[in-house]
Design a protein around this motif. Structure first.
Motif, PDB file in Angstrom:
ATOM      1  N   UNK A 124       0.853  -1.181   0.000  1.00 25.38           N
ATOM      2  CA  UNK A 124       0.000   0.000   0.000  1.00 25.38           C
ATOM      3  C   UNK A 124       0.895   1.239   0.000  1.00 25.38           C
ATOM      4  N   UNK A 125       0.544   2.224  -0.788  1.00 23.32           N
ATOM      5  CA  UNK A 125       1.385   3.426  -0.902  1.00 23.32           C
ATOM      6  C   UNK A 125       1.212   4.326   0.319  1.00 23.32           C
ATOM      7  N   UNK A 126       2.178   5.244   0.510  1.00 19.43           N
ATOM      8  CA  UNK A 126       2.116   6.198   1.612  1.00 19.43           C
ATOM      9  C   UNK A 126       0.874   7.058   1.554  1.00 19.43           C
ATOM     10  N   UNK A 127       0.458   7.433   0.344  1.00 20.99           N
ATOM     11  CA  UNK A 127      -0.748   8.259   0.197  1.00 20.99           C
ATOM     12  C   UNK A 127      -1.976   7.505   0.687  1.00 20.99           C
ATOM     13  N   UNK A 128      -2.042   6.194   0.395  1.00 26.01           N
ATOM     14  CA  UNK A 128      -3.191   5.409   0.856  1.00 26.01           C
ATOM     15  C   UNK A 128      -3.184   5.251   2.368  1.00 26.01           C
ATOM     16  N   UNK A 129      -2.000   5.077   2.947  1.00 22.04           N
ATOM     17  CA  UNK A 129      -1.919   4.978   4.399  1.00 22.04           C
ATOM     18  C   UNK A 129      -2.365   6.286   5.046  1.00 22.04           C
ATOM     19  N   UNK A 130      -1.949   7.421   4.490  1.00 23.80           N
ATOM     20  CA  UNK A 130      -2.336   8.718   5.041  1.00 23.80           C
ATOM     21  C   UNK A 130      -3.845   8.896   4.969  1.00 23.80           C
ATOM     22  N   UNK A 131      -4.444   8.418   3.886  1.00 24.33           N
ATOM     23  CA  UNK A 131      -5.887   8.574   3.714  1.00 24.33           C
ATOM     24  C   UNK A 131      -6.654   7.844   4.808  1.00 24.33           C
ATOM     25  N   UNK A 132      -6.068   6.801   5.387  1.00 27.72           N
ATOM     26  CA  UNK A 132      -6.755   6.030   6.415  1.00 27.72           C
ATOM     27  C   UNK A 132      -6.648   6.671   7.796  1.00 27.72           C
ATOM     28  N   UNK A 133      -5.749   7.591   7.986  1.00 27.15           N
ATOM     29  CA  UNK A 133      -5.584   8.232   9.289  1.00 27.15           C
ATOM     30  C   UNK A 133      -6.641   9.318   9.470  1.00 27.15           C
ATOM     31  N   UNK A 134      -7.132   9.486  10.686  1.00 32.92           N
ATOM     32  CA  UNK A 134      -8.185  10.480  10.908  1.00 32.92           C
ATOM     33  C   UNK A 134      -7.669  11.910  10.878  1.00 32.92           C
ATOM     34  N   UNK A 135      -8.606  12.815  10.662  1.00 28.66           N
ATOM     35  CA  UNK A 135      -8.292  14.235  10.744  1.00 28.66           C
ATOM     36  C   UNK A 135      -9.221  14.868  11.769  1.00 28.66           C
ATOM     37  N   UNK A 136      -8.790  15.998  12.295  1.00 25.87           N
ATOM     38  CA  UNK A 136      -9.541  16.697  13.328  1.00 25.87           C
ATOM     39  C   UNK A 136      -9.505  18.191  13.027  1.00 25.87           C
ATOM     40  N   UNK A 137     -10.613  18.865  13.290  1.00 24.82           N
ATOM     41  CA  UNK A 137     -10.665  20.312  13.120  1.00 24.82           C
ATOM     42  C   UNK A 137     -10.912  20.945  14.483  1.00 24.82           C
ATOM     43  N   UNK A 138     -10.268  22.075  14.721  1.00 28.92           N
ATOM     44  CA  UNK A 138     -10.459  22.801  15.969  1.00 28.92           C
ATOM     45  C   UNK A 138     -10.176  24.273  15.743  1.00 28.92           C
ATOM     46  N   UNK A 139     -10.625  25.089  16.663  1.00 29.08           N
ATOM     47  CA  UNK A 139     -10.338  26.524  16.655  1.00 29.08           C
ATOM     48  C   UNK A 139      -9.759  26.911  18.002  1.00 29.08           C
ATOM     49  N   UNK A 140      -8.726  27.746  17.975  1.00 36.03           N
ATOM     50  CA  UNK A 140      -8.153  28.271  19.210  1.00 36.03           C
ATOM     51  C   UNK A 140      -7.386  29.548  18.884  1.00 36.03           C
ATOM     52  N   UNK A 141      -7.010  30.267  19.934  1.00 40.75           N
ATOM     53  CA  UNK A 141      -6.338  31.556  19.777  1.00 40.75           C
ATOM     54  C   UNK A 141      -4.829  31.370  19.673  1.00 40.75           C
ATOM     55  N   UNK A 142      -4.215  32.033  18.694  1.00 34.21           N
ATOM     56  CA  UNK A 142      -2.772  31.972  18.505  1.00 34.21           C
ATOM     57  C   UNK A 142      -2.068  32.636  19.684  1.00 34.21           C
ATOM     58  N   UNK A 143      -1.066  31.961  20.203  1.00 29.83           N
ATOM     59  CA  UNK A 143      -0.316  32.454  21.350  1.00 29.83           C
ATOM     60  C   UNK A 143       1.179  32.325  21.053  1.00 29.83           C
ATOM     61  N   UNK A 144       2.010  32.782  21.962  1.00 30.73           N
ATOM     62  CA  UNK A 144       3.455  32.614  21.818  1.00 30.73           C
ATOM     63  C   UNK A 144       3.972  31.707  22.925  1.00 30.73           C
ATOM     64  N   UNK A 145       5.076  31.069  22.653  1.00 29.96           N
ATOM     65  CA  UNK A 145       5.751  30.226  23.631  1.00 29.96           C
ATOM     66  C   UNK A 145       6.506  31.152  24.573  1.00 29.96           C
ATOM     67  N   UNK A 146       6.238  31.041  25.862  1.00 31.67           N
ATOM     68  CA  UNK A 146       6.876  31.917  26.855  1.00 31.67           C
ATOM     69  C   UNK A 146       8.401  31.885  26.768  1.00 31.67           C
ATOM     70  N   UNK A 147       8.965  30.704  26.537  1.00 29.10           N
ATOM     71  CA  UNK A 147      10.414  30.562  26.509  1.00 29.10           C
ATOM     72  C   UNK A 147      11.039  31.158  25.249  1.00 29.10           C
ATOM     73  N   UNK A 148      10.262  31.222  24.166  1.00 27.16           N
ATOM     74  CA  UNK A 148      10.760  31.758  22.894  1.00 27.16           C
ATOM     75  C   UNK A 148       9.640  32.560  22.248  1.00 27.16           C
ATOM     76  N   UNK A 149       9.556  33.845  22.515  1.00 29.50           N
ATOM     77  CA  UNK A 149       8.440  34.655  22.031  1.00 29.50           C
ATOM     78  C   UNK A 149       8.339  34.787  20.512  1.00 29.50           C
ATOM     79  N   UNK A 150       9.328  34.271  19.779  1.00 33.68           N
ATOM     80  CA  UNK A 150       9.212  34.286  18.322  1.00 33.68           C
ATOM     81  C   UNK A 150       8.604  32.993  17.780  1.00 33.68           C
ATOM     82  N   UNK A 151       8.207  32.069  18.674  1.00 35.06           N
ATOM     83  CA  UNK A 151       7.558  30.819  18.292  1.00 35.06           C
ATOM     84  C   UNK A 151       6.072  30.944  18.599  1.00 35.06           C
ATOM     85  N   UNK A 152       5.246  30.853  17.543  1.00 35.91           N
ATOM     86  CA  UNK A 152       3.803  31.001  17.679  1.00 35.91           C
ATOM     87  C   UNK A 152       3.144  29.631  17.669  1.00 35.91           C
ATOM     88  N   UNK A 153       2.166  29.452  18.555  1.00 37.34           N
ATOM     89  CA  UNK A 153       1.536  28.150  18.766  1.00 37.34           C
ATOM     90  C   UNK A 153       0.024  28.280  18.836  1.00 37.34           C
TER      91      UNK A 153
END
Length: 105
Positions: A1-30
């Motif tokens: 089975x190809x990698x694309x077919x394996x990926x197609x079998x894995x679930x996906x999830x949707x969510x919403x949240x507010x963009x924040x920064x990592x306290x230890x590195x304020x140039x990293x957005x999470x």
């Protein structure tokens, strides 16, 4: 089975949240992945990467890229890093509420 077919079998999830920064590195957005989505990700039998990271393909707006979710010690979910090119392309700023779709790989 190809990698694309394996990926197609894995679930996906949707969510919403507010963009924040990592306290230890304020140039990293999470985006905090909500605990209920994090629990669903943990329920999928996958091989975690180092430090418990989970490989994903992310879509925000018209931008799609590969990255990893990183476990959060401050809440029961994960952290999703959002790179500068995506923030620029999608006009995302600190504290904006962002809707993301993650596809496990």
């Amino acid at each position: 089975m190809s990698g694309a077919n394996l990926r197609a079998m894995k679930p996906s999830f949707e969510f919403s949240s507010a963009l924040t920064v990592w306290d230890a590195k304020p140039n990293v957005f999470l985006l905090p992945v909500p605990p209920d989505v994090g629990a669903s990700v943990r329920d999928v039998p996958i091989q975690p990467r180092g430090f418990g990271a989970v490989a994903v393909v992310v879509t925000i707006g018209g931008s799609t890229w590969s990255t990893s979710l990183f476990p959060s010690s401050s809440h029961d979910g994960f952290w999703l890093p959002v790179k500068a090119a995506v923030r620029l392309a999608e006009s995302i700023e600190l504290d904006d509420t962002v809707t993301a779709t993650i596809q496990l790989v």
